[in-house]
Motif scaffolding. Structure first.
Motif, PDB file in Angstrom:
ATOM      1  N   MET A   1     -16.882 -10.488 -57.344  1.00  0.00           N
ATOM      2  CA  MET A   1     -15.832  -9.513 -57.102  1.00  0.00           C
ATOM      3  C   MET A   1     -14.557 -10.248 -56.674  1.00  0.00           C
ATOM      4  SD  MET A   1     -16.163  -6.315 -54.537  1.00  0.00           S
ATOM      5  CE  MET A   1     -15.994  -4.787 -55.353  1.00  0.00           C
ATOM      6  N   THR A   2     -13.450  -9.926 -57.289  1.00  0.00           N
ATOM      7  CA  THR A   2     -12.209 -10.602 -56.938  1.00  0.00           C
ATOM      8  C   THR A   2     -11.559  -9.908 -55.757  1.00  0.00           C
ATOM      9  OG1 THR A   2     -10.964  -9.277 -58.504  1.00  0.00           O
ATOM     10  CG2 THR A   2     -11.810 -11.383 -59.306  1.00  0.00           C
ATOM     11  N   GLU A   3     -10.913 -10.709 -54.950  1.00  0.00           N
ATOM     12  CA  GLU A   3     -10.214 -10.153 -53.805  1.00  0.00           C
ATOM     13  C   GLU A   3      -8.844  -9.656 -54.239  1.00  0.00           C
ATOM     14  OE1 GLU A   3     -10.092 -12.486 -50.271  1.00  0.00           O
ATOM     15  OE2 GLU A   3     -12.024 -13.399 -50.724  1.00  0.00           O
ATOM     16  N   PRO A   4      -8.390  -8.573 -53.653  1.00  0.00           N
ATOM     17  CA  PRO A   4      -7.052  -8.098 -54.000  1.00  0.00           C
ATOM     18  C   PRO A   4      -6.001  -9.109 -53.558  1.00  0.00           C
ATOM     19  CG  PRO A   4      -8.063  -6.684 -52.327  1.00  0.00           C
ATOM     20  CD  PRO A   4      -9.043  -7.740 -52.681  1.00  0.00           C
ATOM     21  N   ARG A   5      -4.972  -9.249 -54.376  1.00  0.00           N
ATOM     22  CA  ARG A   5      -3.905 -10.166 -54.005  1.00  0.00           C
ATOM     23  C   ARG A   5      -2.759  -9.368 -53.391  1.00  0.00           C
ATOM     24  NH1 ARG A   5       0.150 -10.039 -57.871  1.00  0.00           N
ATOM     25  NH2 ARG A   5      -0.419  -9.075 -59.824  1.00  0.00           N
ATOM     26  N   GLU A   6      -1.895 -10.063 -52.718  1.00  0.00           N
ATOM     27  CA  GLU A   6      -0.751  -9.398 -52.095  1.00  0.00           C
ATOM     28  C   GLU A   6       0.250  -8.976 -53.158  1.00  0.00           C
ATOM     29  OE1 GLU A   6       1.064 -11.223 -48.743  1.00  0.00           O
ATOM     30  OE2 GLU A   6      -0.807 -12.139 -48.111  1.00  0.00           O
ATOM     31  N   LEU A   7       1.035  -7.962 -52.820  1.00  0.00           N
ATOM     32  CA  LEU A   7       2.073  -7.500 -53.735  1.00  0.00           C
ATOM     33  C   LEU A   7       3.106  -8.603 -53.937  1.00  0.00           C
ATOM     34  CD1 LEU A   7       2.929  -3.886 -52.505  1.00  0.00           C
ATOM     35  CD2 LEU A   7       1.746  -4.511 -54.578  1.00  0.00           C
ATOM     36  N   THR A   8       3.480  -8.813 -55.181  1.00  0.00           N
ATOM     37  CA  THR A   8       4.569  -9.736 -55.460  1.00  0.00           C
ATOM     38  C   THR A   8       5.875  -8.995 -55.204  1.00  0.00           C
ATOM     39  OG1 THR A   8       4.758  -9.105 -57.773  1.00  0.00           O
ATOM     40  CG2 THR A   8       3.210 -10.887 -57.251  1.00  0.00           C
ATOM     41  N   ALA A   9       6.974  -9.731 -55.195  1.00  0.00           N
ATOM     42  CA  ALA A   9       8.280  -9.100 -54.984  1.00  0.00           C
ATOM     43  C   ALA A   9       8.563  -8.087 -56.085  1.00  0.00           C
ATOM     44  CB  ALA A   9       9.369 -10.159 -54.938  1.00  0.00           C
ATOM     45  N   THR A  10       8.208  -8.421 -57.322  1.00  0.00           N
ATOM     46  CA  THR A  10       8.415  -7.510 -58.451  1.00  0.00           C
ATOM     47  C   THR A  10       7.583  -6.246 -58.286  1.00  0.00           C
ATOM     48  OG1 THR A  10       8.829  -9.396 -59.897  1.00  0.00           O
ATOM     49  CG2 THR A  10       8.323  -7.312 -60.961  1.00  0.00           C
ATOM     50  N   ASP A  11       6.315  -6.413 -57.874  1.00  0.00           N
ATOM     51  CA  ASP A  11       5.448  -5.261 -57.651  1.00  0.00           C
ATOM     52  C   ASP A  11       5.991  -4.376 -56.533  1.00  0.00           C
ATOM     53  OD1 ASP A  11       3.738  -6.170 -59.623  1.00  0.00           O
ATOM     54  OD2 ASP A  11       2.356  -7.121 -58.203  1.00  0.00           O
ATOM     55  N   ILE A  13       9.105  -4.076 -55.606  1.00  0.00           N
ATOM     56  CA  ILE A  13      10.292  -3.372 -56.104  1.00  0.00           C
ATOM     57  C   ILE A  13       9.869  -2.210 -56.989  1.00  0.00           C
ATOM     58  CG2 ILE A  13      12.294  -3.597 -57.633  1.00  0.00           C
ATOM     59  CD1 ILE A  13      12.571  -6.501 -56.531  1.00  0.00           C
ATOM     60  N   ALA A  14       8.901  -2.441 -57.870  1.00  0.00           N
ATOM     61  CA  ALA A  14       8.418  -1.376 -58.752  1.00  0.00           C
ATOM     62  C   ALA A  14       7.820  -0.233 -57.930  1.00  0.00           C
ATOM     63  CB  ALA A  14       7.390  -1.925 -59.731  1.00  0.00           C
ATOM     64  N   ALA A  15       7.057  -0.568 -56.914  1.00  0.00           N
ATOM     65  CA  ALA A  15       6.460   0.460 -56.060  1.00  0.00           C
ATOM     66  C   ALA A  15       7.548   1.253 -55.343  1.00  0.00           C
ATOM     67  CB  ALA A  15       5.494  -0.166 -55.059  1.00  0.00           C
ATOM     68  N   GLN A  16       8.576   0.575 -54.860  1.00  0.00           N
ATOM     69  CA  GLN A  16       9.686   1.260 -54.176  1.00  0.00           C
ATOM     70  C   GLN A  16      10.452   2.141 -55.149  1.00  0.00           C
ATOM     71  OE1 GLN A  16      10.404   1.478 -50.872  1.00  0.00           O
ATOM     72  NE2 GLN A  16      11.838   3.021 -51.588  1.00  0.00           N
ATOM     73  N   GLU A  17      10.669   1.652 -56.364  1.00  0.00           N
ATOM     74  CA  GLU A  17      11.358   2.461 -57.375  1.00  0.00           C
ATOM     75  C   GLU A  17      10.567   3.716 -57.687  1.00  0.00           C
ATOM     76  OE1 GLU A  17      11.993  -0.249 -60.619  1.00  0.00           O
ATOM     77  OE2 GLU A  17      13.865  -0.991 -59.761  1.00  0.00           O
ATOM     78  N   ALA A  73      -0.180   4.249 -57.143  1.00  0.00           N
ATOM     79  CA  ALA A  73      -1.419   3.894 -56.456  1.00  0.00           C
ATOM     80  C   ALA A  73      -2.127   2.762 -57.172  1.00  0.00           C
ATOM     81  CB  ALA A  73      -2.322   5.117 -56.334  1.00  0.00           C
ATOM     82  N   ALA A  74      -2.139   2.806 -58.499  1.00  0.00           N
ATOM     83  CA  ALA A  74      -2.776   1.746 -59.275  1.00  0.00           C
ATOM     84  C   ALA A  74      -2.043   0.427 -59.077  1.00  0.00           C
ATOM     85  CB  ALA A  74      -2.800   2.121 -60.757  1.00  0.00           C
ATOM     86  N   LEU A  75      -0.743   0.472 -59.039  1.00  0.00           N
ATOM     87  CA  LEU A  75       0.058  -0.732 -58.827  1.00  0.00           C
ATOM     88  C   LEU A  75      -0.274  -1.369 -57.478  1.00  0.00           C
ATOM     89  CD1 LEU A  75       2.399  -2.523 -59.869  1.00  0.00           C
ATOM     90  CD2 LEU A  75       3.947  -1.005 -58.642  1.00  0.00           C
ATOM     91  N   ILE A  76      -0.373  -0.539 -56.462  1.00  0.00           N
ATOM     92  CA  ILE A  76      -0.647  -1.048 -55.114  1.00  0.00           C
ATOM     93  C   ILE A  76      -2.109  -1.489 -54.989  1.00  0.00           C
ATOM     94  CG2 ILE A  76      -0.819  -0.374 -52.687  1.00  0.00           C
ATOM     95  CD1 ILE A  76       1.663   1.447 -53.246  1.00  0.00           C
ATOM     96  N   THR A  77      -3.030  -0.714 -55.543  1.00  0.00           N
ATOM     97  CA  THR A  77      -4.459  -1.000 -55.426  1.00  0.00           C
ATOM     98  C   THR A  77      -4.862  -2.239 -56.211  1.00  0.00           C
ATOM     99  OG1 THR A  77      -4.920   1.345 -55.180  1.00  0.00           O
ATOM    100  CG2 THR A  77      -6.775  -0.044 -55.748  1.00  0.00           C
TER     101      THR A  77
END
Length: 79
Positions: A1-11, A13-17, A73-77
């Motif tokens: 099972m892979t561990e979730p990675r932290e949000l990148t700056a692009t991610d 920004i996309a989540a904020q948008e 939610a998918a972007l963040i998860t």
């Protein structure tokens, strides 16, 4: 099972948008309902009739908001 990675700056920004777009759509929906009901009242149209005419548009807006929330939610998860 892979561990979730932290949000990148692009991610992030996309989540904020997406958050901003969702908020704007919610405000638009509220304005649409309020303005329609105000006009209906002045035109002496029943509230139920006005809302019935507006319902297909509200359903489209609600569906788009839900789609954006799911995407957000998918972007963040997934990160």
């Amino acid at each position: 099972m892979t561990e979730p990675r932290e949000l990148t700056a692009t991610d992030a920004i996309a989540a904020q948008e997406l958050t901003d777009i969702i908020a704007e759509l919610e405000e638009y929906r509220e304005r649409l309902v309020n303005d329609t009901l105000a006009i209906a009242q002045r035109a002496k149209i029943l509230k139920s009739q006005a809302l019935a005419q507006l319902e297909p548009y509200l359903n489209e807006i609600d569906a788009k908001i839900q789609e954006l929330r799911t995407h957000q939610a998918a972007l963040i998860t997934n990160n």
